[in-house]
Enzyme design. Structure first.
Site, short mmCIF file in Angstrom:
data_model
loop_
_atom_site.label_atom_id
_atom_site.label_comp_id
_atom_site.label_asym_id
_atom_site.label_seq_id
_atom_site.Cartn_x
_atom_site.Cartn_y
_atom_site.Cartn_z
N ALA A 194 0.83 -1.21 0.00
CA ALA A 194 0.00 0.00 0.00
C ALA A 194 0.86 1.26 0.00
O ALA A 194 2.09 1.20 0.07
CB ALA A 194 -0.92 -0.02 1.21
N HIS A 195 0.20 2.40 -0.05
CA HIS A 195 0.94 3.67 -0.19
C HIS A 195 1.79 3.98 1.04
O HIS A 195 1.41 3.71 2.16
CB HIS A 195 0.03 4.84 -0.53
CG HIS A 195 -1.11 5.11 0.39
ND1 HIS A 195 -1.96 6.17 0.19
CD2 HIS A 195 -1.56 4.45 1.48
CE1 HIS A 195 -2.87 6.16 1.13
NE2 HIS A 195 -2.66 5.14 1.92
#
Lengths: 346, 346, 346
Positions: free
Chosen positions: B244-245
């Protein structure tokens, strides 16, 4: 689905079953019991759907013998011992009729290497790529953007949707279906450690897939390290399934969405991995083993049956209390053991 | 794998090790102990494979010193202290020889934006797309249908398989490998709530990937919200891994298939996430943390070691009884506590 | 992100909020508190980030009223009651400005079937494919290699990244975003058993997606068997999410990475599935149900609230002891019950 009007008798002629009522009933398509209208045919598998059947407006129904006399009062019928199977065959028959109207074409933008071999009646979608030495069997459908790698082989009458990747030297049998985004023949995950770094082991094996295998969307099936990854005939994989290198999947085994099998594991025939079931590497599962959804297999299973390992869901606050206790479970057992000890005589 | 015939002595010359027996032994390829024939070379890591070694028909074996005298009776040998590492290097060397025979070409259907920059000897597969301002380093292989977004950067000697997406402004170091279907630089998952609706937060960061990183098939690595998502050198990700980011993955960490790391989590160097291991967001894992397959990390781990949290699999009926009890576990502890209380004096 | 220089006052003019300090402050982009420099604007949501704020070098800050007087001593400000929401809107506004500089173009390599319909200002990336009868609404962006199937419909101002597949007859509303590798309209997983083999049930339904839906990378959303799979407006799905056939997802529900919903399940509005949460088939979840990460829902949930089922992570050796005990948990309860029984009178 709408595909021109058919008469009920045409279905019975093609697929069998007993016709009850007006064979001339016009049908536009299949529908569910709840959404069917007078120009649809729907199916009922048994008594538990009898109430829905009564409310259904379908022009024709596929019913088991036990519901025939009641159902005959509301619509024309096809009576058959296994309405669900009949529905499956009907869905195939109807779609095949539709597709027969779309002649196979090779899209002008598709790229076929001069040394590739295409059987008769192969359909190639836009920007499909057939690499050097690849073979595609007669009547197969290769979707837009799908890539068949060098020396790979796709059997007859396969259907590969858009954006499929078949890696070099991998092989699919006849009548396979592969949905979009799936990757067949990516490298297995193999590295040798060397002083804290990972040295890649090139994956030199293939993926060999039998006849009548269906692979869902965005699956990944790795090629073997030295030997091959093998998926036997009739296996059905749902979406986002991961099959690691050198796995063997026995015939007619089914894996639902997000299931995964780690490297070198051998799954028997007629097994079921429900959604998100995971099997770790280097295990053996006997034929006829069924793993419940989201369960994790960490040891070989040599006895057929149903196996489960799911943490039961609970309201968060209850879960929290139980989870804390679970981390002390071994000690709790020790405490019970202490309580069970007969009091020492004093 | 078959790639023309080599002599055993050529391998030793290229990769070292001690040659025992006939250096002229002709070899067509590598194979496993069980499938090797007289024109293959196989490897044995140690005594536990000695029985398989005896049954092996390979023309040559890679063995540790401890097995050399026995093995010398059945075939020619390469003796080395770490046969597994030797096998890794040999697999690379052999494949590199094969690939050297396939000259890098720019497929005529590939699209290269006039403002993109390609290094020397870049291979472009059919329908590859190199967008404006993108740079691809010398000797890199860009597979069919792979898209390198605007301003993105791919280092030297990378190998991107078919159907890879590298988003705009993302960067890969040298010698990276990315398998089919992987997406580098999709938007992180960020929204601000507003009266029951979700307002998108545009993801303005990048993905920065170090040298020698391998990314499996159908992985997703999101770009950062404002800062960047970072994957350090030597990291190896298997298939269907989700990063994920704003995640940071330290050098030489390995994640097996279906592992996932939620937003802003920081994973140390030399960690292992086994298959399907999950780490929730905003945590820190120290260097040298190893998470077992299918285990869930919900708190930071600051001490190296191996951590596990798997519900043990059982026959379904046993599981059911235990699961019901588990939902009452806290109460069971209370009951044990009550039993432990000394009887009140009366 | 850098997109030419703006003045702080221009932001306030476009997006509201109270300007404090020098409206002429030049800004090059948004940045996080830790990485912002004098030409950046950053945001602070509340007091818990006050220390980071003090150390921040941003030229301008978005702050809540409670921090305004302190923050005014270090930089220019936008004061607003919800800085996080302001940041979301600002990120959109700024990116939209950038993108406005890239005029929509139809790449010469894109393939548009003569019977497809494109609205005004549609952007088509390289090798995009718009099949027969498909419609793409005005102002939509179709990325490189994305395929819009026959008779499919994409609403106005959608943004589909590279390598997306929209299957035939599927429909997306307005302003939807779909990231790379996602597949909308793959076949649902349906088979009728027949003597140990699986007979495919053709999937004749569609996927219907409402307005303002965002779908992450490498997701799979299956078409319905007979009726449709439905995703209502405002739903947000992260990467690698799997939605099976005939699932209904209510408006404004959010699913994080690797979540999955099995067939025919109905998820309410305003629900949350955290990362890797799984819901088995044929269930109903009420509005406002929140499932924790990696938890498995095996029964319908009719009461809003937060639900969890995660095996707590532990050091491996502790886990092992507890897991063994867990497999005997039912018996342990029986033992406690026995201890609780009053001693028989003798």
């Amino acid at each position: 689905m709408t595909a021109g009007t058919l008469r009920l008798a045409e279905l019975v002629e093609a697929l069998g079953g007993e016709l009850v009522g007006d064979g001339a009933t016009p049908l536009q398509g299949l529908a569910s019991l709840t959404s069917a209208g007078p120009d649809h045919i729907a199916f009922v598998t048994g008594a538990k759907h009898a109430a829905a059947m009564r409310a259904c407006r379908a022009g024709a129904l596929i019913v088991p013998p036990s519901l025939a006399s009641e159902a005959a009062q509301q619509s024309a019928l096809i009576v058959t011992t296994d309405p669900y199977l009949y529905y499956a065959r009907l869905s195939q028959w109807w779609l095949a009729r539709q597709r027969a109207q779309e002649p196979a074409t090779r899209h002008p933008t598709a790229y076929v290497h001069p040394e590739a071999q295409l059987g008769e009646g192969v359909h190639l979608g836009a920007f499909a790529v057939i690499e050097s030495g690849a073979r595609v069997g007669a009547g197969s459908f290769i979707g837009a953007h799908t890539v068949i790698g060098a020396q790979a082989k796709v059997g007859d009458r396969c259907r590969l949707a858009a954006h499929v990747t078949v890696g070099e030297r991998c092989e699919l049998g006849a009548r396979c279906i592969v949905h979009s985004g799936s990757v067949i023949g990516s490298d297995g995950f193999g590295f040798a450690p060397e002083q804290g770094r990972w040295v890649k082991i090139e994956q030199l094996g293939r993926v060999l897939i039998g006849d009548d295998v269906e692979i869902g969307a965005n699956c990944t099936i790795d090629r073997g390290a030295l030997d091959d990854t093998v998926i036997e005939e009739g296996v059905k994989l749902d979406n986002l399934v991961h099959i690691a290198h050198n796995v063997f999947v026995g015939a007619h085994t089914v894996m639902a969405g997000c299931a995964a099998v780690a490297g070198s594991t051998r799954i028997g025939k007629h097994c079921t991995l429900a959604g998100d079931a995971k099997v770790i590497g280097h295990l053996t599962l006997a034929d006829g083993v069924h793993i419940s959804a989201c369960s994790v297999v960490t040891k070989s299973i040599l006895k057929p049956g149903m196996y489960t390992g799911i943490f039961p869901l609970d309201e968060h606050s209850s879960w929290e209390k139980n989870a804390v206790t679970l981390r002390q479970l071994f000690k709790l057992r020790e405490r019970v053991r202490a309580l069970e000890r007969p009091p020492e005589k004093t």
